[in-house]
Design an enzyme around this catalytic site. Sequence first.
Site, PDB file in Angstrom:
ATOM      1  N   HIS A  63       0.827  -1.219   0.000  1.00 49.53           N
ATOM      2  CA  HIS A  63       0.000   0.000   0.000  1.00 49.53           C
ATOM      3  C   HIS A  63       0.854   1.258   0.000  1.00 49.53           C
ATOM      4  CE1 HIS A  63      -3.797  -2.109   0.342  1.00 49.53           C
ATOM      5  NE2 HIS A  63      -3.114  -2.981   1.051  1.00 49.53           N
ATOM      6  N   LYS A  76      -2.138  -2.483  -7.083  1.00 44.12           N
ATOM      7  CA  LYS A  76      -2.791  -1.376  -6.374  1.00 44.12           C
ATOM      8  C   LYS A  76      -2.360  -0.053  -6.998  1.00 44.12           C
ATOM      9  CE  LYS A  76      -3.800  -4.625  -2.803  1.00 44.12           C
ATOM     10  NZ  LYS A  76      -3.541  -5.251  -1.511  1.00 44.12           N
TER      11      LYS A  76
HETATM   12  C1  LIG Z   1      -3.387  -6.730  -1.221  1.00 47.65           C
HETATM   13  C2  LIG Z   1      -2.250  -7.079  -0.321  1.00 47.65           C
HETATM   14  C3  LIG Z   1      -1.330  -8.071  -0.672  1.00 47.65           C
HETATM   15  C4  LIG Z   1      -1.549  -8.959  -1.853  1.00 47.65           C
HETATM   16  O1  LIG Z   1      -1.320  -8.308  -3.052  1.00 47.65           O
HETATM   17  P1  LIG Z   1      -2.033  -8.840  -4.375  1.00 47.65           P
HETATM   18  O2  LIG Z   1      -1.141  -8.390  -5.451  1.00 47.65           O
HETATM   19  O3  LIG Z   1      -3.396  -8.237  -4.402  1.00 47.65           O
HETATM   20  O4  LIG Z   1      -2.097 -10.340  -4.259  1.00 47.65           O
HETATM   21  C5  LIG Z   1      -0.213  -8.263   0.107  1.00 47.65           C
HETATM   22  N1  LIG Z   1       0.008  -7.501   1.215  1.00 47.65           N
HETATM   23  C6  LIG Z   1      -0.878  -6.570   1.600  1.00 47.65           C
HETATM   24  C7  LIG Z   1      -0.589  -5.776   2.827  1.00 47.65           C
HETATM   25  C8  LIG Z   1      -2.040  -6.337   0.865  1.00 47.65           C
HETATM   26  O5  LIG Z   1      -2.929  -5.435   1.275  1.00 47.65           O
END
Ligand SMILES: *Cc1c(COP(=O)(O)O)cnc(C)c1O
Length: 406
Positions: A219, A250
């Site tokens: 994030h 993201k």
């Molecule tokens: C969403 C998330 C992941 C996983 O990432 P993806 O690419 O969606 O599988 C890993 N760590 C955290 C903290 C997340 O919020």
Amino acid sequence: MSIDYDLIFNSALKDLRQEGRYRIFNNITRKKGEFPKAVYNNQYGIKSDVTIWCSNDYLGMGQNPLVVDAFVNAVNLVGAGAGGTRNISGTSNYHVELENELAKFHNKDGALIFTSGYIANECALSTLAKFLPNCIIFSDENNHASMIEGIRKGNSDKFIWKHNDVDHLEYLLKNSNKDHPKIVAFESVYSMDGDFAPIKKIIEVSKKYNALTYLDEVHGVGLYGKNGGGLSEQLGLTSEIDIIEGTLAKGFGLMGGYITAKYNIIDVIRSFAPGFIFTTSLPPSLAAAAVASIRYVKNNYSLREALYERAEKLKKLMLAKNLPIIKNNSHIVPLLVKDPVRCKEISDILLNEYSIYVQPINYPTVPRGLERLRFTPTPLHDDSKLEFLVNALDKIWRELKLSRAA
Ligand SMILES: *Cc1c(COP(=O)(O)O)cnc(C)c1O
């Protein structure tokens, strides 16, 4: 005796329903160039326009024309699929270029891409835990499910430290065998509360006890730091972290995960992690789009400024109505409801009466009693959308007599 499989499955689902946390996937179809607007297809097949308020595509990069073009151009050149695992015919120029770009992005020797951030965490942590003899893992209690699964699978000794509590971490490190290898695993931005980790202090104690640091910047990447290299970049600490893990899903608006580290660490995981070795590599087009997205996000600090400005504005508007948000310094705006049934009810009212889409967040994503709506404003949510949302929430809070901030 015969086993009633139906009874077992159905009663588990009934329990979920009774608790109010049975998950319903809303069918939200995005339209290229119109994000955060999208089309909601309800259970009767009726379509309506809605505004998405809970996307992890924090910068709208999934619809950025340069990213879409890079995707389409690569599909036209090399076709749709990778055609194999990385080892057996599934490595292309696009994959190599993406890994080079990621290594450069975090100023590390090397990078390794995975099919998701989840798999990156699970693979990297379980492989390191198995690979290092007598490894001990120290994990923040709020770590993401993917890290927890990786640590569990690694089957090494482990300690959970109280969330963001560096003294507790130090206490645990100090009382562990000093000759055993150690990994301290944590996140930079915790996505449900939107709070930041004390990264500098965590690095200091980790070094003091000779532990490797593993930072999930999922994030943070694209969103913090001059180049978007995450909170660790913003704090000037990139080179102090041993392994940085991130996602392409993201801030970069696509799909896929990665780690970056010193070359020997990358080489070990590349060579020993089953979840990396025995699976088909990402489509080359996705890798091409990811390179375009990373370069764009890196070179456009104004995107990050706009994100911070929008989040601040939304928090201010919500606070002016005494809506009970969790305060933080990040781009995430969590609004506490503290009841799973109410949480779903508010989400339904927003969707059906106001064309606002925000998914309820219930256990086990957050602890019981801390159910919430989690809003993620993007640079594409303009003032009128913010005001419309906050007025709708204010009205619902009044009608349902929900508790306000003190
Ligand atoms: C969403 C998330 C992941 C996983 O990432 P993806 O690419 O969606 O599988 C890993 N760590 C955290 C903290 C997340 O919020």
